[in-house]
Design an enzyme around this catalytic site. Sequence first.
Site, PDB file in Angstrom:
ATOM      1  N   HIS A 126       0.724  -1.471  -0.335  1.00  0.00           N
ATOM      2  CA  HIS A 126       0.284  -0.046  -0.098  1.00  0.00           C
ATOM      3  C   HIS A 126       1.001   1.308   0.419  1.00  0.00           C
ATOM      4  O   HIS A 126       0.658   2.149  -0.731  1.00  0.00           O
ATOM      5  CB  HIS A 126      -1.018  -0.127   0.669  1.00  0.00           C
ATOM      6  N   ASP A 181     -20.500  14.070 -26.147  1.00  0.00           N
ATOM      7  CA  ASP A 181     -19.233  13.862 -26.215  1.00  0.00           C
ATOM      8  C   ASP A 181     -18.622  12.338 -25.048  1.00  0.00           C
ATOM      9  O   ASP A 181     -17.864  12.749 -24.552  1.00  0.00           O
ATOM     10  CB  ASP A 181     -17.968  15.419 -25.224  1.00  0.00           C
ATOM     11  N   GLU A 206       0.528   5.458  12.379  1.00  0.00           N
ATOM     12  CA  GLU A 206      -0.963   5.177  13.193  1.00  0.00           C
ATOM     13  C   GLU A 206      -1.151   3.704  12.742  1.00  0.00           C
ATOM     14  O   GLU A 206      -1.605   3.308  14.005  1.00  0.00           O
ATOM     15  CB  GLU A 206      -2.287   5.521  11.772  1.00  0.00           C
ATOM     16  N   ASP A 207      -0.560   2.635  11.850  1.00  0.00           N
ATOM     17  CA  ASP A 207      -1.044   1.899  11.255  1.00  0.00           C
ATOM     18  C   ASP A 207       0.470   0.614  11.584  1.00  0.00           C
ATOM     19  O   ASP A 207       0.629  -0.531  12.043  1.00  0.00           O
ATOM     20  CB  ASP A 207      -1.553   1.157  10.273  1.00  0.00           C
ATOM     21  N   ASP A 235      -3.112   8.076  -1.396  1.00  0.00           N
ATOM     22  CA  ASP A 235      -3.418   6.524  -0.444  1.00  0.00           C
ATOM     23  C   ASP A 235      -4.884   6.913  -1.054  1.00  0.00           C
ATOM     24  O   ASP A 235      -4.826   5.462  -1.120  1.00  0.00           O
ATOM     25  CB  ASP A 235      -3.852   7.920   1.141  1.00  0.00           C
ATOM     26  N   HIS A 249       3.435   7.102   6.016  1.00  0.00           N
ATOM     27  CA  HIS A 249       2.126   7.978   6.249  1.00  0.00           C
ATOM     28  C   HIS A 249       1.413   7.076   7.201  1.00  0.00           C
ATOM     29  O   HIS A 249       0.488   7.861   7.366  1.00  0.00           O
ATOM     30  CB  HIS A 249       0.987   8.268   4.699  1.00  0.00           C
TER      31      HIS A 249
HETATM   32 MN    MN Z   1      -3.325   4.533   3.829  1.00  0.00          MN
END
Ligand code: MN
Length: 510
Positions: free
Chosen positions: A53, A264, A81-82, A143, A77
């Site tokens: 990821h 279009d 947090e994770d 993300d 990122h």
């Molecule tokens: Mn993420």
Amino acid sequence: MTPEQQAQLQEIYDAARVSFTPNQRELIKQAFEFAEIAHEGQKRKSGEPYFIHLVATAVNLAELGMRDKVIAAGLLHDAVEDGVASEEALEKTFGPEIAFLVDGVTKLGKVRYQGMKRHNESLRKFFIASAKDIRVIIIKLADRLHNMSTIEHVRPDKRERIATETLEIYAPLAYRLGISALSRQLEDMSFPYVYPEEYKRVKDIVKERSKQTMNKLDKVDRSIKKKLAENEMRNFRTSHRVKGFYSLYKKLLRKKWDTEKIYDIAALRLIVPDAAQCYQVLGIIHQNYRPMPGRIKDYIAFPKPNGYQSIHTTIFTGDGGLVEIQIRTENMHQRAEYGAASHLGYKTTTGSLPSNISTKDQSWVGKLMQRFFANKAAAEDGDDATVPDWLSNLASNTDETDSESFTQQLKEDFFTHRIFVFTPLGTVIDLPEGSTPIDFAFMVHTEVGQHTAGAKIGGKLVSLDTELKNGDIVEIITKPGAKPNKKWLDFVQTNEARRKIKSALSRELT
Ligand code: MN
């Protein structure tokens, strides 16, 4: 590093639209290794290693033309947090700027689109967090792009929430930043989950129409190339542009599902070296094909508020068909696809404008970026707040306790049409369509609004109820004795102005 990791790192370098110095490559590598350790052993819902990821997010950022620090922040990122990294370790290793970006993304990640009541609160936080730095939003978008590409592994109820949030919040945000490449992808990835029935219907229409449309495009493409060559024009390229499903859906809604009114579904795109040649090409095309009246749009002279520039025309192909043609320069094309992101990719230590930003660029993104780079020269590299006014205005609305009116305001101010006008010094002020010099005055400063005596647009005196247009340069004339007039309430458009006029009038009564 394992050969597999080596290949992943190389994929990030290869995706970059800017070239990196050895030091910048080193920073990305360092972030790559840090993230790998922070997420060691973790798995995604899909069963893949979590680390995938981060690589995918970094690749997305590189493709958007982001530089080393933003790519590094993209890799990092989720590390706090994770993953198992601590905020302190991250800041110590990568410095305050990258730590700030990661923190911004984490805060943004706490925002959840829940529908109704909680949604108001979330949206508010969302904007507060995002307004701090435009790069935080771009990382979050990158993300989200990867999360959407693996959304089939997510629980159905959660999936619907994420897809709705993407469609309602993220895609419009990308669009407002002029990053249409991203906006389109986000829309088309969420559309099937948010409106499954409608998605099927649109898909069937495209299936039915696309073959004949493509054949027509090919024919016109060949013939136009020939005509241009006859006119000594050889330095151009063409491509076919197929309309995104969601964008087509919105158009079908507007046309009450009358597919005959949609010209279009696919368009022919011509990219030429400069703006003068755009008009030249338009001339050649109109000499050879009859254009459809009312379908000629000059977004070069009149860019869309998000900075989009191009010439559009729809022509009769002569065999009963219609084809839309879009003509633009390479620069316009880059900006149409990458918008604000295309400006952020360039580092300026000198404060001079990157070569892809023209001082003649009259779009709001262009103006904004010109100001950003000008300010940056003055403030060394301290200030990275590349925040459009409309974003920071929303963010500053923290004291607004009435969430009902906040939602209303969001709808009015964010999701509907806006115009972008300028102060004589070039500050961008964005307002809802139909706004007047009074709305402008109160947006600039309450004091200016309270003492407005007159207004000039482009140096000419105008009446105070004049409707402002995109790109107007507005000057407010104030007098110490001037005060709000009750009549102003009949024509002001913004809640801001209305509220301040009312409170001034009531103060006068007591
Ligand atoms: Mn993420």
